[in-house]
Design an enzyme around this catalytic site. Sequence first.
Site: not given
Length: 285
Positions: A55-57, A118, A157
């Site tokens: 999982k990546l920004s 991000t 989040h």
Amino acid sequence: MKLKLAYSPCPNDTFAFHAMVHGMVDTEGLEFETVLADVEQLNTGAAAGKFEICKLSYHAFFQLSDSYVMLRSGSALGYHNGPLLVTTENSQLNKLRGEELAKALADAKVVIPGRMTTGALLLKVAFPMIKNTTPVIFSEIEKLVLDGSFDAGVLIHEARFTYKEKGLSLITDLGEHWQKISGLPVPLGGIAVTRRLDPDTARKVNRVLRRSIEFAMHNPSASQEYVTCNAQEMDPQVQKQHIELFVNDFSIDIGVEGERAAVALFRILTQVSPEINFRDDLFIL
């Protein structure tokens, strides 16, 4: 084949990955060694080449796109779900608008959830005058703003659902600002695979992930225990809101609109950081 898979403990990720890492859907012979970590730890871990799937920004992905390619499934992308710039309820920043706010923010100390997130990029797009930023783990940001360590902070989040009741107020919705200037959804994060994987395996991973997300959507209670035991915010209603906001049709497949959003944000990044080279083969075929 066993692949190292890294994602965050946030509800949208644990909801999406639960079925595939617990043998509840066909994985087509793939096995996964899982690592759960904070979003910026994932970004920096991927930069060090630690994970085959991560999982990546999107901000981090653009910087690592020579090494990683994004899957079509698994993105957290949409409208009205971007990062928030907040301050305390009694802050002078709440009284300012326009040029006065920009001038005050130029001198402000702002805490961010990691330089490769991000949220950090969208802050730079909305308020390029802000220079004094400090990265910390995202779950610490509310506390650091509330205790006066920083003038403002970028929330991501679960915090977007709880900041008001904790005594914080909104300066700017950074996602809404992006939507206003681009007319496109906010590309927050996605699931990338190393370009070292052969294309057939990358497509297999994408199929398995899509299967896992679809299973989760059709069986939302199946992952509840897994989601809860990893979440920062324990309120089940907040977890539900989080999942519903960040797991959507774009998570099933990024689609044409989602691709346009990612490309547009990448081009913006190359304007604010000219040392980063643009490339257009961002998603698996």
